[in-house]
Design a protein around this motif. Structure first.
Motif, PDB file in Angstrom:
ATOM      1  N   GLU A  54       0.841  -1.203   0.000  1.00 28.22           N
ATOM      2  CA  GLU A  54       0.000   0.000   0.000  1.00 28.22           C
ATOM      3  C   GLU A  54       0.864   1.236   0.000  1.00 28.22           C
ATOM      4  O   GLU A  54       0.586   2.217  -0.695  1.00 28.22           O
ATOM      5  CB  GLU A  54      -0.914  -0.020   1.229  1.00 28.22           C
ATOM      6  CG  GLU A  54      -2.020  -1.058   1.094  1.00 28.22           C
ATOM      7  CD  GLU A  54      -2.711  -1.368   2.408  1.00 28.22           C
ATOM      8  OE1 GLU A  54      -2.135  -1.063   3.479  1.00 28.22           O
ATOM      9  OE2 GLU A  54      -3.814  -1.917   2.363  1.00 28.22           O
ATOM     10  N   LYS A  56       3.750   1.440  -1.233  1.00 20.89           N
ATOM     11  CA  LYS A  56       4.320   1.534  -2.576  1.00 20.89           C
ATOM     12  C   LYS A  56       3.345   2.213  -3.522  1.00 20.89           C
ATOM     13  O   LYS A  56       3.713   3.008  -4.374  1.00 20.89           O
ATOM     14  CB  LYS A  56       4.641   0.122  -3.067  1.00 20.89           C
ATOM     15  CG  LYS A  56       5.592   0.063  -4.228  1.00 20.89           C
ATOM     16  CD  LYS A  56       6.058  -1.369  -4.407  1.00 20.89           C
ATOM     17  CE  LYS A  56       6.784  -1.528  -5.726  1.00 20.89           C
ATOM     18  NZ  LYS A  56       7.194  -2.903  -5.944  1.00 20.89           N
ATOM     19  N   LYS A  57       2.058   1.911  -3.373  1.00 24.44           N
ATOM     20  CA  LYS A  57       1.077   2.417  -4.334  1.00 24.44           C
ATOM     21  C   LYS A  57       0.617   3.820  -4.001  1.00 24.44           C
ATOM     22  O   LYS A  57       0.342   4.634  -4.872  1.00 24.44           O
ATOM     23  CB  LYS A  57      -0.137   1.487  -4.354  1.00 24.44           C
ATOM     24  CG  LYS A  57       0.139   0.190  -5.051  1.00 24.44           C
ATOM     25  CD  LYS A  57      -1.166  -0.441  -5.503  1.00 24.44           C
ATOM     26  CE  LYS A  57      -0.883  -1.817  -6.076  1.00 24.44           C
ATOM     27  NZ  LYS A  57      -1.692  -2.855  -5.470  1.00 24.44           N
ATOM     28  N   PHE A  58       0.484   4.089  -2.703  1.00 26.88           N
ATOM     29  CA  PHE A  58      -0.120   5.360  -2.337  1.00 26.88           C
ATOM     30  C   PHE A  58       0.900   6.434  -1.998  1.00 26.88           C
ATOM     31  O   PHE A  58       0.624   7.620  -2.089  1.00 26.88           O
ATOM     32  CB  PHE A  58      -1.091   5.157  -1.162  1.00 26.88           C
ATOM     33  CG  PHE A  58      -2.362   4.511  -1.586  1.00 26.88           C
ATOM     34  CD1 PHE A  58      -2.459   3.118  -1.672  1.00 26.88           C
ATOM     35  CD2 PHE A  58      -3.464   5.277  -1.949  1.00 26.88           C
ATOM     36  CE1 PHE A  58      -3.635   2.521  -2.089  1.00 26.88           C
ATOM     37  CE2 PHE A  58      -4.633   4.676  -2.359  1.00 26.88           C
ATOM     38  CZ  PHE A  58      -4.734   3.305  -2.434  1.00 26.88           C
ATOM     39  N   LEU A  59       2.042   6.016  -1.536  1.00 25.83           N
ATOM     40  CA  LEU A  59       3.087   6.983  -1.203  1.00 25.83           C
ATOM     41  C   LEU A  59       4.344   6.636  -2.011  1.00 25.83           C
ATOM     42  O   LEU A  59       5.397   6.346  -1.445  1.00 25.83           O
ATOM     43  CB  LEU A  59       3.432   6.929   0.290  1.00 25.83           C
ATOM     44  CG  LEU A  59       2.333   7.275   1.290  1.00 25.83           C
ATOM     45  CD1 LEU A  59       1.349   6.137   1.481  1.00 25.83           C
ATOM     46  CD2 LEU A  59       2.930   7.636   2.617  1.00 25.83           C
ATOM     47  N   PRO A  60       4.187   6.652  -3.316  1.00 30.02           N
ATOM     48  CA  PRO A  60       5.272   6.091  -4.131  1.00 30.02           C
ATOM     49  C   PRO A  60       6.587   6.856  -4.009  1.00 30.02           C
ATOM     50  O   PRO A  60       7.654   6.303  -4.197  1.00 30.02           O
ATOM     51  CB  PRO A  60       4.734   6.180  -5.562  1.00 30.02           C
ATOM     52  CG  PRO A  60       3.749   7.293  -5.512  1.00 30.02           C
ATOM     53  CD  PRO A  60       3.143   7.265  -4.152  1.00 30.02           C
ATOM     54  N   ASP A  61       6.540   8.117  -3.676  1.00 29.09           N
ATOM     55  CA  ASP A  61       7.783   8.889  -3.662  1.00 29.09           C
ATOM     56  C   ASP A  61       8.640   8.603  -2.429  1.00 29.09           C
ATOM     57  O   ASP A  61       9.830   8.858  -2.432  1.00 29.09           O
ATOM     58  CB  ASP A  61       7.494  10.384  -3.756  1.00 29.09           C
ATOM     59  CG  ASP A  61       6.683  10.848  -2.566  1.00 29.09           C
ATOM     60  OD1 ASP A  61       7.060  11.863  -1.953  1.00 29.09           O
ATOM     61  OD2 ASP A  61       5.684  10.175  -2.233  1.00 29.09           O
TER      62      ASP A  61
END
Lengths: 161, 519, 318
Positions: A54, A56-61
């Motif tokens: 999650e 990785k997907k939502f806070l990719p930076d």
């Protein structure tokens, strides 16, 4: 891939995705990757009860934690002492085998930075370095074997068994 | 003069020190160097030399890889690997009167070390200069490429004797030849006798044809005496010399002989005369008489050198400006022994008479004898032992000097050998001989002894009174040719085969003929 | 912000004049403490007075379940900008400063993101803060795509320019107007996030002189938010949200967003829940990180350009 921090006149940190033992080049300065650490991924701060996926997907930076390589400056392209220290932001490149060979083997074989390096770096790195040089300069394999044997032996003598 | 090294520190032994040098060629062991102390040149001799920094063994593990390359590759300054740690022993500064005076203070670390100049060496080591009266030029310093002549003092050699000890093939006879030549030079003009058991010295007669030996009317002689030229008249022999020649005499025989001798004394008798006299005393059938006469026949009459009539005058044998070579090679062992013993006694007596003014045969000048295969004559069980020992011990007073030459010094009686105050030692192979030399010859230090196995043909260690310090030399070239060449057996066999294969064809027929006749 | 503070202190003083003392400030802690207490007491008092009126205001609450914020933000394209600057250091003789603005674009749920930096140099004659403001606005202008949620760290109303010079005020106003217009035209939601608001719009309406956020702090509970109020003259609307245990925050949006105020509120709450403190929008927090100029960088910057050192500065630094 750039220099992130200059630690002192001989060491710096760069954000590069290389391995320990790789040779790097910053301008005309040759260095060696001596250790790698991964910055504490910032997402720890944001994680809460989120799963890694999650994050990785939502806070990719924040997900991508940087791998920072600590590098030891060895010498210039001409195997001389380093006088000009690289700056933060300078571009870091990997030294390819061909260039590495040319640097060390210019008619005769020279590796003047090896002895000062012994004091700063562990044996496995030295060993890997010498093995690598043996690989790219097979003509000097015998000579390098002697050097490697001597290094390992003298270190062994220093260890109290 | 530029320094060749700098002093590092004292070594383990007092009077030794170490210095460091980058020199790779000039500073050999045995070489002379000096440092300056209070204005004096303190001479030292190099005893040992080793690299200062050794490569770690592993650097030498691959014969194809020169360790210097490894050092260079690592960027290490090779400087220290090219330096040497040299050990030297202090001899001292040279004083005319006292000889070498040790300053008793070791050199200071950092002090400069210089290679001794040729002039310095000559001044300091040698008592004479080349060509001076009473000088013998034996060769050149081994360590120096340029020729630094090594000169011995003739008077010390002739008065205090010398020996040449060396294994076969090391060049000792050649060296003796050099010395003989020098002795015949105008500046020595010696009265020289050479006892030559192997017939090697006949080539000395070439001297008579060589220019260098003639000067201002002086011209040396060389006389070769073969078996047939040497005669001793029986009546000239001493009684105990005769008894010495006859083995296993019973008391009665001795008594008979003694009486006969006494009665014949003063007369010039022949062996027959002697035998007759014995028969006269005791009768022909007497057992002892028969034994005695048999012995006299066997051991006296049939010995060629003992003659009834002919007698060599000593004056003919020994004369200044003349070398007499007695070739003993055709004589039997007994003959050699008798001759040597008799001759030496005569010579000594002649000299004693001359010096003391007593009557008898006289030799009015000192003489010098070169005795080859000296172990034959100087061992305890040889006939000449006693006279030799006397000569060695007291010859100085009477001007009889000897040079003993031998390849088996262990066989020479140590009393005799130790009286040879000048020693020239060439390559000695037998370790027993090494020990022997060390023990019986003074003034040769341990390090010099260790040099001996490393000598090759024509190289020698010279020590003793004739020179101020032991030195290593290479023998100079002879002006006459060398007579002592070994036989080349294989070559001679091949040559013989060549000659004789042609002749083989004819004898076949001859053989057949004989057979025919025999049948 | 600066101008607001001065305003308040003036209000504090008796008769509009400043309270002055003899002696060092630190020796007047007692007095300061008392002053602050009085201040709060007065605010307290006024709040009490209008308690009822406040509770009449419309408020809404967001019902959150465990991964609620992820659901809200899934597939949403969110943009945040922030900037930082190196002030011109007159003291070391550099009349030049630097500005760095960072724009972070994230597509939540898809793991996609983009970081863009913009930088500029400005001379001492120019207003660095204004320039930075303009650059941040400009960065957002590029994202007017009709669907992205644009976050701006700061106010979109002009109250903060009250004490500035006319020229400055006009410049700010023009920028703000421009972006509001663009947002309306493209229907791209734009949110000005003010986490420390000293606005008194609601208060004035009710007739008190207390900060809105202070007033509402009592009545709003966690995850509550007020209705959108209009500021016609500015063409913006605003609302207060209690996203964290502290004071409610204020969001300011172009008027047209009134119709999507609930969605906007959800987005804001969700972004805040993603943030590391859970009380500040993730995208702005990250944009801030990206825009930061490190101390080393600042030092390098100064070192590079330093020419003459001012002696006044040296003795001050000592």
């Amino acid at each position: 891939m750039v220099v992130l921090r200059v630690l002192n006149h001989r060491e710096l940190e760069a954000e590069i995705d290389f391995c320990v033992g790789d040779f790097i080049k910053i301008g005309d300065v040759i260095g060696l990757v001596t250790s790698i650490y991964q910055e504490e991924p910032e997402y720890i701060r944001y994680m809460g009860n989120l799963e890694k996926e999650e994050v990785k997907k939502f806070l990719p930076d924040v997900f991508k934690a940087r791998r920072i390589a600590k590098c030891l400056l060895l010498c210039t392209e001409n195997l001389e002492d380093v006088t000009k220290i690289p700056k933060v932001g300078d571009k870091v490149e990997k030294v390819e085998d061909e260039e590495l060979r040319q640097i060390h083997y210019n008619g005769e074989f020279k590796i003047p930075y090896l002895i000062p390096l012994l004091e700063k770096v562990e044996i496995p790195i030295i060993r890997a370095l010498i093995l690598k040089i043996m690989e790219i300069i097979p003509e000097e394999k015998d000579l390098l074997e002697i050097i490697l044997a001597e290094i390992e032996y003298s270190r062994m003598r220093g260890v109290e068994l | 003069m530029r320094p060749v090294g700098l002093v590092k520190a004292p070594a383990e032994i007092p009077h030794e020190f170490r210095f460091v040098t980058p020199d790779k060629k000039a500073l050999k062991t045995g070489e002379f160097v000096y440092y300056v102390h209070n204005g004096e040149k303190v001479i030292c001799r190099i005893t040992k030399r080793a690299p200062l920094r050794l490569y770690p063994d592993i650097y030498l593990s691959k014969p194809d890889i020169n360790p210097e390359r490894i050092i260079k590759a690592l960027g290490i300054n090779a400087g220290e690997f090219e330096l040497f740690d040299v050990k030297a022993g202090v001899m001292g500064y040279f004083d005319e009167i006292l000889g070498f005076v040790n300053p008793r203070i070791p050199p200071v670390p950092g002090q400069a070390i210089y290679l001794a100049e040729n002039d310095t060496i000559q001044e300091v080591l040698m008592k004479k200069r080349a060509g001076e009266v009473g000088s013998i030029h034996v060769g050149f310093l081994l360590n120096r490429e340029e020729e630094v002549p090594v000169i011995l003092d003739t008077s010390l050699i002739t008065s205090e004797h010398m020996c040449i000890l060396a294994s076969t093939g090391s060049g000792k006879s050649y060296l003796a030849g050099v010395i003989a030549e020098e002795l015949l030079r105008p500046y020595n003009s010696a009265a020289l006798l050479v006892l030559d058991p192997h017939g090697e010295y006949h080539t000395l007669n070439e001297i008579e044809g060589i220019e260098e030996f003639r000067i201002d009317g002086y011209s040396p002689n060389v006389r070769i005496f073969g078996k047939n030229d040497i005669k001793i008249r029986l009546s000239e022999l001493e009684y105990d010399e005769v008894t010495g020649m006859l083995p296993e005499l019973t008391d009665r025989m001795e008594a008979l002989l003694n009486r006969a001798y006494r009665e014949l004394k003063g007369m010039k008798f022949t062996s027959q005369d002697l035998m007759d006299k014995i028969i006269e005393i005791a009768g022909a059938d007497d057992v002892s008489v028969r034994g005695l006469t048999w012995r006299i026949n066997r051991y006296v009459k049939n010995v060629d050198i003992i003659d009834d009539f002919v007698h060599n005058e000593l004056k003919d044998l020994l004369k200044p400006g003349q070398a007499s070579v007695l070739q003993l090679n055709e004589m039997s062992d007994i003959e050699q022994q008798i001759l040597t013993s008799v001759l030496l006694k005569r010579i000594l007596n002649a000299r004693i008479n001359a010096e003391k003014g007593t009557t008898g045969e006289l030799l009015e000048y000192p003489v010098f004898l070169i005795i080859e295969e000296a172990h034959r004559f100087a061992s305890r069980d040889s006939r000449s032992y006693r006279v030799l020992r006397t000569i060695l011990a007291e010859g100085r007073k009477f001007g009889v000097g000897v040079c003993l030459i031998s390849q088996r010094p262990s066989k020479i009686d140590s009393d005799i050998l130790s009286q040879c105050m000048t020693q020239i030692i060439m390559r000695i192979v037998n370790p027993a001989d090494h020990e022997n030399i060390k023990n019986s010859v003074e003034s040769i230090g341990r390090e010099m002894i260790e040099e001996l196995p490393g000598l090759t043909k024509g190289q020698a260690l010279v020590a003793g009174v004739a020179i101020n310090s032991p030195v290593l030399i290479r023998v100079r070239k002879r002006l006459t040719s060398h007579g002592g060449l070994s036989k080349n057996a294989p070559q001679e066999w091949v040559d013989w085969m060549e000659i004789n294969t042609h002749e083989n064809e004819i004898p076949k027929r001859k053989k057949q003929e004989r057979l025919f006749w025999d049948a | 912000m600066k101008s607001l503070l001065i305003l308040s202190i003036r209000k504090l003083s008796v008769g509009g004049k400043m309270q002055k003392y003899d002696g060092r400030l630190m020796y007047k802690l007692r007095e300061f403490y008392d002053t602050v207490n009085d201040y709060y007491s007065s605010m307290e008092y006024q709040r009490e007075l209008i308690k009822d009126k406040i509770s009449e205001l419309n408020k809404f609450r967001v019902e959150v379940s465990e991964k609620w914020h992820l659901n809200v933000l899934d597939d949403k394209r969110v943009v945040g900008v922030d900037g930082s600057q190196i002030m011109p250091l007159k003291e070391v003789g550099i009349p030049i400063g630097g500005i760095q603005v960072a724009k972070l674009v994230i597509i939540h749920g898809k793991g996609d993101y983009k970081i863009q930096h913009y930088s500029a140099f400005a001379g001492i004659e120019e207003n660095i803060s204004l320039l930075r403001f303009k650059m941040e606005i400009d960065a957002l202008l590029d994202e007017m795509d009709g669907k992205s949620w644009l976050f701006f760290d700061g106010s979109l109303s002009s109250t903060f320019t009250a004490d500035m010079s006319d020229r400055l005020r006009e410049e700010y106003a023009e920028s703000i107007k421009f972006i509001i217009k663009a947002s309306k035209k493209t229907e791209t939601p734009l949110i000005g996030y003010v986490d420390r608001s000293y606005a008194k719009d609601i208060a004035k309406n009710i007739g008190v002189n207390v900060y809105d956020s202070y007033l509402l702090n009592q009545t709003l509970s966690f995850m509550d938010y007020t209705e959108m109020f209009e500021l016609e003259r500015e063409e913006i609307c605003f609302s207060y949200l209690k996203v964290n245990p502290g004071q409610p925050v204020r969001i300011e949006c172009p008027l047209w967003m009134r119709d999507i105020q609930h969605e906007a509120a959800s987005i804001v709450f969700a972004e805040c829940l993603l943030g590391s403190t859970k009380g500040y929008p993730y995208v702005l927090e990250r944009a801030h990180e990206c825009s930061k100029i490190s101390n080393e960088e600042k030092n390098d910057f100064r070192r590079l350009f330093s020419r003459d050192i001012s002696f006044k500065w040296i003795c001050k630094v000592k």
